[in-house]
Scaffold this motif. Structure first.
Motif, PDB file in Angstrom:
ATOM      1  N   ALA A 127     -52.707  33.779 -11.187  1.00 36.24           N
ATOM      2  CA  ALA A 127     -52.987  32.616 -10.330  1.00 36.24           C
ATOM      3  C   ALA A 127     -53.285  31.370 -11.158  1.00 36.24           C
ATOM      4  O   ALA A 127     -52.842  30.268 -10.820  1.00 36.24           O
ATOM      5  N   LEU A 128     -54.006  31.527 -12.259  1.00 33.35           N
ATOM      6  CA  LEU A 128     -54.320  30.381 -13.117  1.00 33.35           C
ATOM      7  C   LEU A 128     -53.076  29.850 -13.818  1.00 33.35           C
ATOM      8  O   LEU A 128     -52.936  28.639 -14.022  1.00 33.35           O
ATOM      9  N   LEU A 129     -52.162  30.738 -14.184  1.00 31.37           N
ATOM     10  CA  LEU A 129     -50.878  30.309 -14.743  1.00 31.37           C
ATOM     11  C   LEU A 129     -50.132  29.422 -13.745  1.00 31.37           C
ATOM     12  O   LEU A 129     -49.594  28.363 -14.103  1.00 31.37           O
ATOM     13  N   LEU A 130     -50.102  29.864 -12.502  1.00 30.47           N
ATOM     14  CA  LEU A 130     -49.412  29.103 -11.454  1.00 30.47           C
ATOM     15  C   LEU A 130     -50.124  27.785 -11.179  1.00 30.47           C
ATOM     16  O   LEU A 130     -49.474  26.768 -10.909  1.00 30.47           O
ATOM     17  N   ALA A 137     -50.385  25.764  -2.910  1.00 32.39           N
ATOM     18  CA  ALA A 137     -51.331  26.819  -2.532  1.00 32.39           C
ATOM     19  C   ALA A 137     -50.626  28.103  -2.108  1.00 32.39           C
ATOM     20  O   ALA A 137     -51.127  29.203  -2.358  1.00 32.39           O
ATOM     21  N   GLU A 138     -49.462  27.996  -1.454  1.00 25.83           N
ATOM     22  CA  GLU A 138     -48.745  29.200  -1.014  1.00 25.83           C
ATOM     23  C   GLU A 138     -48.279  30.027  -2.209  1.00 25.83           C
ATOM     24  O   GLU A 138     -48.337  31.264  -2.172  1.00 25.83           O
ATOM     25  N   VAL A 139     -47.819  29.379  -3.259  1.00 31.38           N
ATOM     26  CA  VAL A 139     -47.362  30.103  -4.455  1.00 31.38           C
ATOM     27  C   VAL A 139     -48.553  30.773  -5.143  1.00 31.38           C
ATOM     28  O   VAL A 139     -48.474  31.937  -5.552  1.00 31.38           O
ATOM     29  N   ILE A 140     -49.665  30.033  -5.287  1.00 27.01           N
ATOM     30  CA  ILE A 140     -50.846  30.605  -5.938  1.00 27.01           C
ATOM     31  C   ILE A 140     -51.399  31.772  -5.115  1.00 27.01           C
ATOM     32  O   ILE A 140     -51.778  32.817  -5.663  1.00 27.01           O
ATOM     33  N   LEU A 171     -43.824  36.107  -1.044  1.00 26.22           N
ATOM     34  CA  LEU A 171     -44.028  37.476  -1.536  1.00 26.22           C
ATOM     35  C   LEU A 171     -42.759  38.309  -1.357  1.00 26.22           C
ATOM     36  O   LEU A 171     -42.374  39.068  -2.247  1.00 26.22           O
ATOM     37  N   HIS A 172     -42.131  38.164  -0.196  1.00 34.64           N
ATOM     38  CA  HIS A 172     -40.886  38.889   0.061  1.00 34.64           C
ATOM     39  C   HIS A 172     -39.808  38.465  -0.938  1.00 34.64           C
ATOM     40  O   HIS A 172     -39.099  39.316  -1.517  1.00 34.64           O
ATOM     41  N   GLU A 173     -39.680  37.158  -1.171  1.00 29.76           N
ATOM     42  CA  GLU A 173     -38.683  36.645  -2.113  1.00 29.76           C
ATOM     43  C   GLU A 173     -38.970  37.106  -3.542  1.00 29.76           C
ATOM     44  O   GLU A 173     -38.055  37.464  -4.287  1.00 29.76           O
ATOM     45  N   SER A 174     -40.253  37.095  -3.931  1.00 27.32           N
ATOM     46  CA  SER A 174     -40.596  37.475  -5.307  1.00 27.32           C
ATOM     47  C   SER A 174     -40.294  38.943  -5.581  1.00 27.32           C
ATOM     48  O   SER A 174     -39.926  39.312  -6.698  1.00 27.32           O
ATOM     49  N   LEU A 175     -40.435  39.790  -4.566  1.00 31.35           N
ATOM     50  CA  LEU A 175     -40.081  41.205  -4.738  1.00 31.35           C
ATOM     51  C   LEU A 175     -38.578  41.371  -4.902  1.00 31.35           C
ATOM     52  O   LEU A 175     -38.115  42.264  -5.621  1.00 31.35           O
ATOM     53  N   ARG A 176     -37.792  40.512  -4.246  1.00 27.19           N
ATOM     54  CA  ARG A 176     -36.342  40.542  -4.428  1.00 27.19           C
ATOM     55  C   ARG A 176     -35.962  40.091  -5.838  1.00 27.19           C
ATOM     56  O   ARG A 176     -35.108  40.697  -6.487  1.00 27.19           O
ATOM     57  N   VAL A 177     -36.608  39.035  -6.311  1.00 30.09           N
ATOM     58  CA  VAL A 177     -36.323  38.527  -7.661  1.00 30.09           C
ATOM     59  C   VAL A 177     -36.711  39.561  -8.714  1.00 30.09           C
ATOM     60  O   VAL A 177     -36.046  39.700  -9.745  1.00 30.09           O
ATOM     61  N   ARG A 206     -39.498  28.584  -5.797  1.00 28.78           N
ATOM     62  CA  ARG A 206     -40.919  28.850  -6.047  1.00 28.78           C
ATOM     63  C   ARG A 206     -41.158  30.336  -6.287  1.00 28.78           C
ATOM     64  O   ARG A 206     -42.025  30.724  -7.083  1.00 28.78           O
ATOM     65  N   ALA A 207     -40.388  31.192  -5.624  1.00 32.50           N
ATOM     66  CA  ALA A 207     -40.504  32.636  -5.858  1.00 32.50           C
ATOM     67  C   ALA A 207     -39.994  32.986  -7.257  1.00 32.50           C
ATOM     68  O   ALA A 207     -40.533  33.893  -7.913  1.00 32.50           O
ATOM     69  N   VAL A 208     -38.980  32.272  -7.734  1.00 33.50           N
ATOM     70  CA  VAL A 208     -38.469  32.480  -9.088  1.00 33.50           C
ATOM     71  C   VAL A 208     -39.551  32.129 -10.105  1.00 33.50           C
ATOM     72  O   VAL A 208     -39.796  32.872 -11.063  1.00 33.50           O
ATOM     73  N   ILE A 209     -40.241  30.994  -9.893  1.00 33.22           N
ATOM     74  CA  ILE A 209     -41.309  30.580 -10.812  1.00 33.22           C
ATOM     75  C   ILE A 209     -42.472  31.571 -10.765  1.00 33.22           C
ATOM     76  O   ILE A 209     -43.073  31.891 -11.802  1.00 33.22           O
ATOM     77  N   LEU A 210     -42.793  32.095  -9.593  1.00 30.13           N
ATOM     78  CA  LEU A 210     -43.836  33.125  -9.471  1.00 30.13           C
ATOM     79  C   LEU A 210     -43.483  34.346 -10.308  1.00 30.13           C
ATOM     80  O   LEU A 210     -44.323  34.886 -11.040  1.00 30.13           O
TER      81      LEU A 210
END
Length: 575
Positions: A127-130, A137-140, A171-177, A206-210
């Protein structure tokens, strides 16, 4: 069952907000000063005594379950919001606060991660990296909740209902990435380029950056794995994630991902190169900082330049270990031919005029003259992209100078000179070097990608923007009061026992913990917490967290020094 906050006969029964339990809390609401056995304290006490009592109270709270979780909640929220400018609106604050309340009780039940960190520590690192990347706030929040989602403690639907639909989507997108590398059988250069373009085209940026931030956090803690696993992970990061981080403009992610991958893939080469680069440093202050300050002072004291510009900014950077290695080995250069181990970038803000573009160009050339008076220029390495811009529109002056002293040879230093407009195009536009590094050399393709990235960021910012509200009238909205306002749900300017118990229950703590916390922090014993009382508590929480951070930093430094003292020819990868 009844719980007592006080034995005072003037106590009043206050029902719990949660109707599933019949527990009742007795707390004093009588504002008059009580006798020796009461809770009322003198209002004439000195400030240091109040602070000492609050410090003692904060320490005591850590001993109880509910108090410890409130300390973690307040400390984590404040640290995250201090690190980013993107969590300013009340909707953003609510998303972040709710995600912490949802995840903290779960983190406390999870075992340590394989790398030895607690689940809370791991989630907060991400979270601190983000937050440092200035994500919204949604990404963090998605970064905080990623761990609890993967262990099955919460579902995407629960996140949607309790936090926000945007956080659930990320969250759904980040699991796909996360599973992107499984789309190809062989991870060669061609398939790596195809995967990067696929990510940038079909996934929420944003999911890619996460996912990239998660990769960096993983790479920082690989020492516990066998070497072959370290190398497999590092190869994937080098092929896919580091160039992808370049393409989305997260440069500090990409550089550290490259260097960490280089360190694990080629440990001896990394060690030799690192030793060579460190040999140029003298004293405790880095060379790049010395040169940056010297140049900035010279530019700001020049009267001719002052007539043309309103402001001057000088940025410094060291070339990454991986990039230096490529120039030495792949390009076959000698060490003295690597002309950008040290680098400075001068950004000029021209004075507003009708001919601002012409003024900006003249300011750039004047800056070059000043630099020529400070150090010896290497003329054959000067490139004028202002007079002759690149095909993608990139404009800047590049020059290389020799900063060697009579008694010591230094590596050559590259200096880039540009205006704020030129810099905006170079860093964030279609002329961005990061897009080129990410493998997008077609200007039209780069332009399309940049439009998608900007649209996603602007849409998220618009969605999280505050609308006019009548709540909390007369209360100054600043960083210091943010947690207080989130706990003060009815907006009356005080945190009541009901409101404190509600957050305790959300954190899974027993009701008596809220009662004890109120007694410890309520310095005037009026049965509620004012913003000043809560602010003293927050300052003590911050002090406690700073001490913990310092302890971690000292531990790392001492470990490095002890390893150097007992050096066996192997770097930490093999330890």
């Amino acid at each position: 069952m009844e719980l007592f906050c006080s034995q005072d006969p003037t106590s009043k029964i206050i029902p719990l907000p949660n109707h599933r339990t019949r527990t009742r809390i007795f707390t004093r609401i009588n504002p008059r000063v009580t006798g020796p056995g009461g809770l009322r304290r003198s209002s004439r006490r000195s400030g240091w005594l109040v602070r000492a009592e609050v410090a003692e109270a904060a320490t005591a709270l850590v001993e109880q379950t509910g108090g410890k979780m409130v300390v973690e909640l307040v400390g984590a929220f404040n640290e995250l919001t201090e690190r980013t400018k993107k969590v300013q609106s009340s909707s953003s604050s609510n998303i972040l606060f709710k995600s912490l309340k949802l995840s903290l009780p779960i983190f406390n039940t999870l075992p340590l991660a394989p790398d030895g960190r607690s689940s809370l520590s791991k989630a907060l690192s991400l979270a601190l990296l983000l937050a440092d990347l200035q994500m919204d706030a949604e990404v963090i929040a998605a970064g905080i909740l990623r761990e609890v989602l993967e262990v099955g403690a919460v579902s995407i639907f629960q996140v949607r209902d309790r936090i926000s639909a945007g956080t659930a989507h990320l969250l759904h997108e980040s699991l796909r990435v996360k599973n992107i590398s499984s789309k190809v059988e062989d991870l060669d250069d061609e398939s790596a380029v195809a995967l990067r373009k696929f990510c940038l085209t079909y996934y929420d940026i944003r999911a890619v950056i996460l996912d990239l931030a998660l990769k960096l956090d993983t790479m920082r803690h690989l020492d516990y794995l066998p070497r072959y696993q370290q190398q497999m992970i590092s190869l994937e990061v080098m092929k896919i994630h580091a160039p992808l981080a370049h393409a989305v403009g997260t440069n500090f992610l990409s550089l550290e991902l490259e260097d960490l991958s280089f360190r694990y893939l080629f440990p001896y080469s990394y060690l030799y190169l690192d030793t060579w680069l460190q040999s140029h440093e003298t004293g405790s202050k880095p060379l790049i900082d010395i040169y940056r300050e010297h140049l900035l002072e010279s530019l700001k004291t020049d009267s001719l330049l002052a007539e043309m510009v309103d402001d001057v900014l000088v940025k410094g950077r060291h070339k990454s270990r991986y990039s230096t290695m490529k120039k030495l080995l792949r390009d076959g250069r000698k060490p003295e031919e690597v002309n950008d181990v040290l680098g400075l970038r001068v950004i000029l803000k021209p004075r507003p005029r009708v001919d601002m573009s012409d003024v900006g160009e003249r300011a750039c050339y004047r800056t070059r003259e000043i630099i020529q008076s400070l150090w010896k220029e290497m003329p054959h390495r000067t490139k004028d992209y202002i007079a002759k811009p690149k095909a993608n529109g990139y404009r800047s002056l590049h020059m290389t100078v020799d900063v060697s002293e009579s008694c010591r040879t230094r590596p050559l230093m590259e200096i880039q000179i540009r205006t704020t407009e030129m810099d905006k195009l170079a860093v964030g536009g279609t002329a961005s070097h990061s897009l080129y590094k990410g493998g997008l050399t077609d200007p039209e393709e780069a332009r399309r990608l940049k439009a998608i990235m900007m649209a996603a960021a602007e849409f998220a910012e618009l969605r999280l923007k505050d609308f006019p509200s009548t709540n909390h009238k007369g209360i100054e909205i600043d960083h210091r009061n943010r947690v207080f306002r989130l706990l003060d749900k009815n907006g009356d300017g005080r945190i009541s026992i009901d409101e404190l118990m509600e957050v305790m229950e959300e954190l899974g703590a027993p009701g008596e913990d809220a009662c004890e916390m109120m007694q410890l922090l309520d310095s005037n014993s009026d049965g509620s917490l004012s913003s000043d009382e809560f602010d003293l508590f927050q300052k003590q929480v911050e002090l406690m967290r700073n001490l913990e951070d310092k302890d971690d930093q000292y531990k790392i430094k001492l470990n490095e020094k002890l390893q150097m003292a007992d050096y066996s020819g192997l770097i930490q990868v093999y330890s």
